[in-house]
Design an enzyme around this catalytic site. Structure first.
Site, PDB file in Angstrom:
ATOM      1  NE  ARG A   1      42.193  47.327  42.118  1.00  0.00           N
ATOM      2  CZ  ARG A   1      41.983  46.737  40.963  1.00  0.00           C
ATOM      3  NH1 ARG A   1      41.783  45.442  40.906  1.00  0.00           N
ATOM      4  NH2 ARG A   1      41.971  47.426  39.846  1.00  0.00           N
TER       5      ARG A   1
ATOM      6  CG  ASP B   1      35.596  35.628  36.698  1.00  0.00           C
ATOM      7  OD1 ASP B   1      35.782  36.215  35.624  1.00  0.00           O
ATOM      8  OD2 ASP B   1      36.134  35.999  37.770  1.00  0.00           O
TER       9      ASP B   1
HETATM   10  C1  LIG Z   1      38.843  42.004  32.256  1.00  0.00           C
HETATM   11  S1  LIG Z   1      37.827  40.635  32.653  1.00  0.00           S
HETATM   12  C2  LIG Z   1      37.555  39.926  31.050  1.00  0.00           C
HETATM   13  C3  LIG Z   1      36.103  39.540  30.831  1.00  0.00           C
HETATM   14  C4  LIG Z   1      35.786  39.001  29.433  1.00  0.00           C
HETATM   15  N1  LIG Z   1      36.555  37.824  29.131  1.00  0.00           N
HETATM   16  C5  LIG Z   1      36.016  40.069  28.383  1.00  0.00           C
HETATM   17  O1  LIG Z   1      36.990  39.996  27.627  1.00  0.00           O
HETATM   18  O2  LIG Z   1      35.208  41.000  28.297  1.00  0.00           O
HETATM   19  C6  LIG Z   1      39.002  39.492  33.388  1.00  0.00           C
HETATM   20  C7  LIG Z   1      38.345  38.419  34.255  1.00  0.00           C
HETATM   21  O3  LIG Z   1      39.323  37.398  34.549  1.00  0.00           O
HETATM   22  C8  LIG Z   1      39.073  36.910  35.854  1.00  0.00           C
HETATM   23  N2  LIG Z   1      40.272  36.255  36.397  1.00  0.00           N
HETATM   24  C9  LIG Z   1      41.465  36.830  36.724  1.00  0.00           C
HETATM   25  N3  LIG Z   1      42.311  35.901  37.231  1.00  0.00           N
HETATM   26  C10 LIG Z   1      41.641  34.720  37.216  1.00  0.00           C
HETATM   27  C11 LIG Z   1      41.985  33.386  37.607  1.00  0.00           C
HETATM   28  N4  LIG Z   1      43.160  33.076  38.134  1.00  0.00           N
HETATM   29  N5  LIG Z   1      41.056  32.423  37.433  1.00  0.00           N
HETATM   30  C12 LIG Z   1      39.845  32.711  36.897  1.00  0.00           C
HETATM   31  N6  LIG Z   1      39.456  33.939  36.516  1.00  0.00           N
HETATM   32  C13 LIG Z   1      40.348  34.940  36.679  1.00  0.00           C
HETATM   33  C14 LIG Z   1      38.668  38.160  36.624  1.00  0.00           C
HETATM   34  O4  LIG Z   1      37.929  37.868  37.793  1.00  0.00           O
HETATM   35  C15 LIG Z   1      37.872  38.957  35.597  1.00  0.00           C
HETATM   36  O5  LIG Z   1      36.481  38.780  35.742  1.00  0.00           O
END
Ligand SMILES: C[S@@+](CC[C@H](N)C(=O)[O-])C[C@H]1O[C@@H](n2cnc3c(N)ncnc32)[C@H](O)[C@@H]1O
Length: 292
Positions: free
Chosen positions: A48, A161
């Site tokens: 990545r 996010d």
């Molecule tokens: C797999 S997606 C889930 C999206 C949506 N909630 C769903 O269930 O379809 C996970 C998201 O969590 C965000 N994320 C991960 N760690 C985070 C953090 N420490 N603070 C805020 N967002 C975070 C990522 O950027 C990503 O967009």
């Protein structure tokens, strides 16, 4: 969102991190955003981040670590780092059985209770909203339930996010058919305008949602979110270790208003993480409730 391997060229695959470099970067990622990368996933960090090293003209992962920590452009690079290390998989109407419980039980009861108290103010927080499909789905569900009455309500969905890249995509409100793969056709017809391969979301849904960059590992940033009746945080805590999950749940508990509801992903659990919420078992979903 492109997959991990489609972002990786043959040149980038040749870059390797030493165990020490991997440990430094892995620990720093955890310190920054609580994302836990297991010992056996060095290849993931290498794959990545290889393109970042190439763009910055850096030769080793050690140099990249110093860049992240001390360079004058580190803030900008941290956003690139969050962009490449997060998994942003999502869709409109993800997990329909859970959304059915949300629409027909949780939200319906909550709106009725608010009205009975003479209030029409509703605050929802979609934490880890990725490219917007989740908060916009909640907006559509609100339109479906309230119909014309929605005009008399004061509704705000805060969608946050850590990745600015996904938030920029979310704000446009333009999607491909892939984002709509789990959406009922009548909902697509009603709330999207198709233009070639693009689907443009209706303005009356877009205007319910406010997007904001927020790191769930930052307690002060979490405190700034208006108190909510409902929090969605689905498919986010799977990337965290138990300590980070506990911290995040404690901030959600503080944010929720009495009687408020928390919904997490179907593969996630609060077992051994938090006993503050009361789990309500419904067919197709568990709703975590803050007592009133
Ligand atoms: C797999 S997606 C889930 C999206 C949506 N909630 C769903 O269930 O379809 C996970 C998201 O969590 C965000 N994320 C991960 N760690 C985070 C953090 N420490 N603070 C805020 N967002 C975070 C990522 O950027 C990503 O967009």
């Amino acid at each position: 969102m492109s997959s991990l391997f489609s972002r990786t060229t043959s040149f980038q695959r040749e870059l390797h991190a030493s165990d020490e470099e991997f440990r430094q970067i892995r620990d720093y990622i955890y310190e920054l955003c609580g994302i836990h990368i297991a010992d056996n996933r060095k290849y993931l960090v290498e794959n990545r981040l290889a393109a970042r090293l190439k763009d910055l003209n850096l030769k080793t992962f050690g140099e990249y670590y110093y860049y992240l920590r001390y360079d004058k452009n580190r803030r900008e690079e941290l956003n690139r780092l969050f962009e490449v290390i997060t998994t942003n998989e999502t869709s409109f109407y993800r997990n329909p059985p859970q959304l059915k419980v949300f629409q027909e039980v949780v939200l319906k009861d909550m709106l009725a209770e608010l009205k009975a108290k003479g209030s029409r103010r509703l605050r929802i927080w979609s934490a880890g909203c990725s490219s917007g499909e989740e908060p916009y789905t909640l907006g559509i569900i609100l339109h479906e339930l309230l119909r014309a009455e929605i005009a008399s309500w004061d509704i705000k969905i805060t969608a946050s996010d850590i990745s600015t890249a996904v938030l920029d995509a979310a704000k446009s409100g333009v999607y491909s058919d892939y984002a709509l793969r789990t959406t009922p056709p009548e909902i697509i017809r009603k709330y999207f305008k198709q233009d070639g391969k693009e689907y443009h979301l209706a303005e009356n849904v877009k205007k319910l949602v406010r997007f904001d960059q927020l790191n769930l590992n930052d307690k002060l940033q979490m405190k700034r979110v208006e108190r909510s009746q409902i929090i969605f945080c689905r498919n986010v805590i799977i990337y965290f270790d138990d300590e980070m999950k506990t911290r995040v749940m404690s901030s959600f508990y503080d944010n929720l208003l009495p009687g408020g509801a928390l919904l997490i992903g179907h593969s996630e659990s609060l077992h051994n993480i938090s006993r503050a919420f009361r789990p309500e078992h419904h067919k197709g979903a568990i709703v975590y409730r803050k007592d009133s």
